[in-house]
Structures are given as structure tokens and as C-alpha cells.
Design a protein around this motif. Structure first.
Motif, PDB file in Angstrom:
ATOM      1  N   ILE A 283      52.100   7.709  64.237  1.00 18.91           N
ATOM      2  CA  ILE A 283      51.524   8.782  63.417  1.00 18.91           C
ATOM      3  C   ILE A 283      50.080   8.434  63.046  1.00 18.91           C
ATOM      4  O   ILE A 283      49.186   9.282  63.113  1.00 18.91           O
ATOM      5  N   GLU A 284      49.846   7.185  62.689  1.00 19.76           N
ATOM      6  CA  GLU A 284      48.474   6.733  62.378  1.00 19.76           C
ATOM      7  C   GLU A 284      47.570   6.849  63.601  1.00 19.76           C
ATOM      8  O   GLU A 284      46.403   7.234  63.492  1.00 19.76           O
ATOM      9  N   THR A 285      48.131   6.512  64.760  1.00 21.24           N
ATOM     10  CA  THR A 285      47.341   6.561  65.994  1.00 21.24           C
ATOM     11  C   THR A 285      46.951   7.996  66.334  1.00 21.24           C
ATOM     12  O   THR A 285      45.805   8.267  66.726  1.00 21.24           O
ATOM     13  N   ILE A 286      47.904   8.927  66.145  1.00 26.43           N
ATOM     14  CA  ILE A 286      47.604  10.341  66.404  1.00 26.43           C
ATOM     15  C   ILE A 286      46.526  10.829  65.432  1.00 26.43           C
ATOM     16  O   ILE A 286      45.584  11.523  65.826  1.00 26.43           O
ATOM     17  N   ALA A 287      46.638  10.426  64.148  1.00 22.87           N
ATOM     18  CA  ALA A 287      45.716  10.929  63.119  1.00 22.87           C
ATOM     19  C   ALA A 287      44.347  10.266  63.190  1.00 22.87           C
ATOM     20  O   ALA A 287      43.315  10.926  63.023  1.00 22.87           O
ATOM     21  N   ASN A 288      44.326   8.946  63.426  1.00 22.61           N
ATOM     22  CA  ASN A 288      43.077   8.181  63.263  1.00 22.61           C
ATOM     23  C   ASN A 288      42.642   7.421  64.505  1.00 22.61           C
ATOM     24  O   ASN A 288      41.671   6.671  64.448  1.00 22.61           O
ATOM     25  N   GLY A 289      43.394   7.549  65.585  1.00 22.14           N
ATOM     26  CA  GLY A 289      43.027   6.841  66.803  1.00 22.14           C
ATOM     27  C   GLY A 289      43.473   5.400  66.846  1.00 22.14           C
ATOM     28  O   GLY A 289      43.369   4.745  67.879  1.00 22.14           O
ATOM     29  N   GLU A 290      43.979   4.876  65.715  1.00 21.54           N
ATOM     30  CA  GLU A 290      44.517   3.515  65.745  1.00 21.54           C
ATOM     31  C   GLU A 290      45.556   3.318  64.643  1.00 21.54           C
ATOM     32  O   GLU A 290      45.552   4.026  63.641  1.00 21.54           O
ATOM     33  N   ALA A 291      46.421   2.330  64.869  1.00 19.91           N
ATOM     34  CA  ALA A 291      47.468   2.020  63.894  1.00 19.91           C
ATOM     35  C   ALA A 291      46.947   0.991  62.909  1.00 19.91           C
ATOM     36  O   ALA A 291      46.256   0.051  63.293  1.00 19.91           O
ATOM     37  N   LYS A 292      47.272   1.163  61.618  1.00 17.27           N
ATOM     38  CA  LYS A 292      46.872   0.144  60.637  1.00 17.27           C
ATOM     39  C   LYS A 292      48.071  -0.590  60.030  1.00 17.27           C
ATOM     40  O   LYS A 292      47.934  -1.682  59.488  1.00 17.27           O
ATOM     41  N   THR A 293      49.265   0.004  60.129  1.00 21.36           N
ATOM     42  CA  THR A 293      50.458  -0.659  59.582  1.00 21.36           C
ATOM     43  C   THR A 293      50.861  -1.813  60.495  1.00 21.36           C
ATOM     44  O   THR A 293      51.119  -1.598  61.682  1.00 21.36           O
ATOM     45  N   PRO A 294      50.914  -3.036  59.984  1.00 25.16           N
ATOM     46  CA  PRO A 294      51.245  -4.168  60.853  1.00 25.16           C
ATOM     47  C   PRO A 294      52.745  -4.293  61.128  1.00 25.16           C
ATOM     48  O   PRO A 294      53.567  -3.807  60.351  1.00 25.16           O
ATOM     49  N   PHE A 295      53.070  -4.966  62.222  1.00 23.84           N
ATOM     50  CA  PHE A 295      54.469  -5.322  62.487  1.00 23.84           C
ATOM     51  C   PHE A 295      54.908  -6.393  61.499  1.00 23.84           C
ATOM     52  O   PHE A 295      54.104  -6.899  60.701  1.00 23.84           O
ATOM     53  N   LEU A 296      56.189  -6.756  61.537  1.00 34.48           N
ATOM     54  CA  LEU A 296      56.760  -7.658  60.534  1.00 34.48           C
ATOM     55  C   LEU A 296      56.275  -9.096  60.709  1.00 34.48           C
ATOM     56  O   LEU A 296      56.176  -9.607  61.824  1.00 34.48           O
ATOM     57  N   ARG A 297      56.033  -9.728  59.575  1.00 32.31           N
ATOM     58  CA  ARG A 297      55.678 -11.152  59.577  1.00 32.31           C
ATOM     59  C   ARG A 297      56.788 -11.915  58.865  1.00 32.31           C
ATOM     60  O   ARG A 297      57.564 -11.347  58.105  1.00 32.31           O
ATOM     61  N   TYR A 298      56.853 -13.223  59.120  1.00 34.05           N
ATOM     62  CA  TYR A 298      57.867 -14.063  58.465  1.00 34.05           C
ATOM     63  C   TYR A 298      57.708 -13.968  56.946  1.00 34.05           C
ATOM     64  O   TYR A 298      56.586 -13.958  56.435  1.00 34.05           O
ATOM     65  N   GLY A 299      58.837 -13.902  56.267  1.00 36.49           N
ATOM     66  CA  GLY A 299      58.836 -13.822  54.807  1.00 36.49           C
ATOM     67  C   GLY A 299      58.944 -12.403  54.280  1.00 36.49           C
ATOM     68  O   GLY A 299      59.272 -12.205  53.108  1.00 36.49           O
ATOM     69  N   GLU A 300      58.664 -11.421  55.118  1.00 31.50           N
ATOM     70  CA  GLU A 300      58.788 -10.037  54.666  1.00 31.50           C
ATOM     71  C   GLU A 300      60.259  -9.670  54.450  1.00 31.50           C
ATOM     72  O   GLU A 300      61.153 -10.205  55.113  1.00 31.50           O
ATOM     73  N   THR A 301      60.484  -8.708  53.530  1.00 32.59           N
ATOM     74  CA  THR A 301      61.845  -8.246  53.263  1.00 32.59           C
ATOM     75  C   THR A 301      61.967  -6.746  53.541  1.00 32.59           C
ATOM     76  O   THR A 301      61.000  -5.991  53.403  1.00 32.59           O
ATOM     77  N   LEU A 302      63.171  -6.364  53.929  1.00 33.81           N
ATOM     78  CA  LEU A 302      63.488  -4.964  54.229  1.00 33.81           C
ATOM     79  C   LEU A 302      64.741  -4.571  53.469  1.00 33.81           C
ATOM     80  O   LEU A 302      65.669  -5.380  53.336  1.00 33.81           O
ATOM     81  N   ARG A 303      64.749  -3.315  53.010  1.00 34.87           N
ATOM     82  CA  ARG A 303      65.931  -2.805  52.308  1.00 34.87           C
ATOM     83  C   ARG A 303      66.267  -1.406  52.825  1.00 34.87           C
ATOM     84  O   ARG A 303      65.383  -0.557  52.973  1.00 34.87           O
ATOM     85  N   PHE A 304      67.541  -1.205  53.103  1.00 34.63           N
ATOM     86  CA  PHE A 304      68.041   0.090  53.589  1.00 34.63           C
ATOM     87  C   PHE A 304      69.232   0.468  52.719  1.00 34.63           C
ATOM     88  O   PHE A 304      70.110  -0.366  52.462  1.00 34.63           O
TER      89      PHE A 304
END
Lengths: 325, 325
Positions: A283-304
Motif C-alpha cells: 500500500i505504501e509502495t502504491i501511494a509513495n513509490g516505496e515501502a517504509k514499514t520494515p520487516f520484523l527484527r529480533y525482539g519485536e512482539t506481535l499480538r493477534f
């Protein structure tokens, strides 16, 4: 009813019945030793488990334990058959638009991915992967669990085989995904172990939100404690009835088969966000030509998590951390 | 040693030890009730099974039964993890040349296909499929069965995890295969249930023919009693060590994981023939502009067998018939 699998050092753990509010549980090993044993003998086991569940909710069982979601494995710690769909075409459409992909699709045939079932992670297990350069990503999804489905089952009969539902995070390694997609033989390194929510539930726990072979509830996704998205399941382009009928055209499906929705994705993504990084980056790439949200790094947490109409957590939460393998 | 699974109406059957000449067997339920139980506890079970096997071959066991390959299921009637390779690049090269395909391959990365393990057929089971228009085909292959393989296992350590080998026919529906290959997400309708030979064997049964993570023996394929091919396993471009190391980069593999070679295929196919119809049809197309060998019709029979250096059948034979589902 709600069921879970208590870790006990064995490969398949012990079957628990869990109260609707996820506070209490009791052992159900006298009915079926494991979740797999229960699904293989569902007609006999389910009524007995339901009687325990009703009494547990009414506070009539003396030997209750506190339900600890950190003590459980995935409801099915392993499964003989796991297929993940990509049933929200909106997700694929966004990806194709951002990256000028052309996936040869047929609007009558769901995209389905044969997956491995020998190693399902529990809701709070650390998630190890070997390199941040693999571009680790999540996908928030729901799965159904089936009893024995005969070859040639039609869509009209398919939903009768749905016995349980589960919440899961379909971890994906995007560096490998694009390469493997180009090869055409499906995913290996792109799709390592999958992570499941604490309890499996019967469809009646969803009330009216289980309709047309779809889950009409929001899937809440948080990254490092911050809102990431809450897309709704109602926009599935293929229902579970369609998917099961397609798969069983020339194979029977063994009891305990797990079938996933694919990452939740809604057309109003500007409001509800996404359930995976790749989609937000597209979505960022379509809007702005590039992605700014990074992929996951060690130590990050996710909740679903998924809440029902009354605000009760249906499956409990997946809440886990990325770590170096 | 040689092991089999006697059908008893249960999902996983009963473990048998089978004599080297495939004439006799004895129950091994006191050591492990099922093949899956044996592989999960291989370090304890294998020495006990071997003692039984040695005594069986020496005629020292009184409670022997006649080994009936019609009474057995697949050695593993189901498996939690099944990946098929396409490790003979010669096969892919012929297919690409005949049909002007371009598969994006990397010479360091084996082609691997995630497969379902919930429904493996026995060696003499009728094979039901819904339509001859699906263009039913066979693929003669060998599989290895692994004990628990940790994530990150290197090629040098991989072969130590190979505990058993099996013969199988990877039934393929070519009408669906080309479409699903074009979609890029792997195979569903193209690859229904897989068919296994009567016994699983330890690598020492192959003697010098098990070398470099490859099986240096011919796989004999007959269609309706007529010779179809006898390609040798030595031409695998990727060894099982390479394949296991690649897969376990970011996943562990549960005990009982089944990994296949892909259809046997040799460069001197003019002499040794092929192990699948698609390859012979491709060779005909390259030579004559069109294929004349038809796909499988109902009532046809297929036979697969592998003989060791002394002429002894290693796995027994798959000998089965195509039927209307």
C-alpha cells in the motif's frame, strides 16, 4: 465449547476443556487423551466434552485449574494435513498492483497452499528464525479443523465437517517467498512453522458471526503494542464450503485437517489496516513509490486476538516475540 | 531390517517386522504399536526390532505369520510431514524442452514440493480418481523417513537422520498440474494421495547401493505388465543430504518426516525408459512433434519394484489398478 492442549513434555500434550471466559480449565483425558484423538472420534467425544464445558461454565466442577495460556501448546501441536488458502482476493490484488505481478488466477478456483503440519507453535512461544535478511512477516488468519471428509464432498455438505476453529499467525519469510513463487512449486523456506492461538472453539461460540462459511469478526493485530490492523473476515471471496469442496475433488481429508483463510484483508484498508507487513508495504509502495514499514527484527512482539460481539476473546491471544534461531 | 504396517481397521495399523526375503513376518507391538511410534522412539526401538529381525531371518521365531503384501497399508499410513523433491534435473530439462517451459531454477536450490500426508495408500489398493480427463500419471520414486531433525541441520549431519527408505508412486493429475504450476502456489488437485510399497527398510539393506545420499539401484516400472522403464537412482542431482539441509534451514522436521526423490530420470532414457508418462510423452514430442503414449485409463495396472544386487526385492512391489472414484 473451547478446547486446549496442555504441554506435558509429550509430542501431543493433554486435552483440556476451557471455560468460555478463558479463566478456568479441566482435564478431559478420560474422554480423549489428545485433541487429535478427540477429532478422530468426534461424534462420541463431542457430546461428552460439551457436558464438561457446560458444567465448567456453571462453576459445577470442583477439580478446575486456572487456565494459563503460557502453559499450552497449539491446540493441535501437529496435524497430518494443513492447507492454507489465500481467500481474500483483495490482498493479492494489492500485492499484484504494487509489484506488477501477474498471478494466473481463475475466479472460480481458490488459491491454496499445501503446508506442513509437524511443528505448530503455541501462542506465547518465542519464534526463532535464522536471519533478519529473510524479511520475516506475519499473516493474521483463522483456520477450521475438519473431521473425516470423503473424496468428492460437495460445497453443500462441506460445512458439516467443520468441527473447530482456531486463530493463527502464518509466519512468512518474504525474501524466500518471491523466489519460490517464481519457481512455481509452492513454498518451503517462505513458510516455516505456524503459530496458533490458545484454544480451538466450536462454531457455535461465534454465534451469528459464523455465517456463509465465513467468520464475520475483526482480527485485531498489534505490533510491539501498537495497533496494526483489524480487518474483518466477512470479505473472504471463497467460503470454507467452496474451499473444502475444491480440495476434496480428488482426495479425502483425514480427521484433524487444518484449513486456513489466508491473511485477512479488507477493501477499506485505509481505515482497518492490514494483517501482514507485506500488504502495508505494498500500500505504501502504491501511494509513495516505496515501502517504509520494515520487516520484523529480533525482539519485536506481535499480538493477534479476535473478540466476539460481547467483547469476549474468542480464542485467547497469540502474543509472541521474534528471536534469533 | 524391513518393517511393515498390518491393517487392523485402525488409522495407523500394527507394526510388523518382515523377513529379508519378504516371506514371513511377526508382530512387534510389544516394542512399538505403530510405525510412527517406532520412529518417534527410534533409538530405543530400533535395536529391539533388529534383534527380532535377525531371529526372524534365522528362522528362530515360532510365532511367525506368512507375510501378505495385500494385508498391509503403507508403512506409514499417514505422516505429519511429506515433502517431495524433483531431484533428477534431467526430468525437468526434458519437460522444459518439450513444452517450451521456463522454470526459474537455481542450480544450488533443489525443487521441493510441500505435500499432504494424511492419506497414504497401500501397495495393492485400487486407486480411485474422478475423471480420465484429469490425465492421470504415475511417478516412480524413493523416499527417506527421518527421525527428529533440528532446525539448522547441515548437510554433513543430515544423513544420520535417515532411518528408513520406502518405494512410492507419486500419482499426478497432469491436467491440473500445468494450471497449478502456472499459479505458482504449488500443487493441490495435481497431487492427490500417494501410494507406497509394502515395507520400509533401513539403509543397510541396500548395502553399497546406498551411497552419497543416493540409491544406486534401478527402479523397475511396468504398465499393464509391459516394461515401461528402469532408471537408476544414482543420477539424482541433489543428494538427500543437500535436500534435508536446505529444508531445515528455518524449520525443524518432526520424526516420521517423509522426503521423496522426485520421479527417477536418467540421461540415457533411450535405453532405460522413464518412470512417468509425462516424461515419455515429452520425449515423443521432442522426437516426433506429438505424444502418442496415452495417460492412464480406468482398469490399467501399474507395477513398481526395486531389486538389490542379489536380485532380492528390496521393498516388495507396488502393484495396483486405476478405478473410477
Amino acid at each position: 465449547m473451547k478446547l486446549a492442549t496442555l504441554r506435558d513434555g509429550s509430542r501431543d500434550g493433554q486435552l483440556l476443556v476451557v471455560s468460555r471466559d478463558l479463566r478456568h480449565a479441566c482435564h478431559a483425558g478420560d474422554i480423549a487423551p489428545t485433541m487429535q484423538a478427540a477429532i478422530e472420534n468426534w461424534e462420541q467425544a463431542a457430546p461428552q466434552l460439551r457436558r464438561v464445558y457446560d458444567r465448567l461454565n456453571e462453576g459445577q466442577i470442583s477439580s478446575v485449574i486456572v487456565f494459563d495460556p503460557h502453559a499450552v501448546a497449539a491446540p493441535f501441536p501437529r496435524a497430518y494435513q494443513f492447507i492454507d488458502a489465500s481467500a481474500f482476493l483483495n490482498h493479492g490484488n494489492i500485492m499484484e498492483r504494487a509489484y506488477n505481478l501477474t498471478v494466473k488466477k481463475d475466479k472460480n478456483i481458490p488459491i491454496l497452499i499445501q503446508r506442513q503440519g509437524d511443528d505448530f507453535y503455541g501462542p506465547h512461544d518465542d519464534y526463532p528464525f535464522p536471519s533478519e535478511a529473510d524479511n520475516a512477516d506475519f499473516e493474521g488468519e483463522i483456520a477450521v479443523v475438519l473431521d473425516d471428509v470423503p473424496q468428492g464432498t460437495q460445497a453443500a455438505d462441506a460445512l458439516g465437517h467443520v468441527k473447530l476453529l482456531m486463530l493463527f499467525n502464518d509466519m512468512s519469510m518474504r525474501t524466500h517467498l518471491f523466489r519460490e513463487l517464481g519457481m512455481g512449486f509452492g513454498f518451503i523456506l517462505a513458510k516455516p512453522a505456524t503459530v496458533f492461538g490458545p484454544v480451538a472453539v466450536t462454531a457455535d461460540e461465534l454465534g451469528d458471526a459464523w455465517a456463509d462459511g465465513r467468520i464475520h469478526l475483526d482480527l485485531q493485530v498489534h505490533r510491539n503494542g501498537e495497533w496494526f490492523g483489524n480487518p474483518n473476515g466477512r470479505e473472504m471471496d471463497f467460503s470454507f464450503a467452496d474451499i473444502i469442496a475444491h480440495i476434496s475433488y480428488n482426495r479425502k481429508l483425514g480427521a484433524g485437517t487444518v484449513i486456513g483463510t489466508g491473511t485477512f484483508s479488507n477493501k477499506n484498508y485505509q481505515e482497518v489496516g492490514s494483517a501482514c507487513l507485506a500488504e502495508r508495504r505494498a500500500i505504501e509502495t502504491i501511494a509513495n513509490g516505496e515501502a517504509k514499514t520494515p520487516f520484523l527484527r529480533y525482539g519485536e512482539t506481535l499480538r493477534f486476538e479476535m473478540l466476539d460481539a460481547s467483547g469476549q476473546s474468542v480464542f485467547g491471544a497469540i502474543d509472541h516475540r521474534m528471536v534469533q534461531a
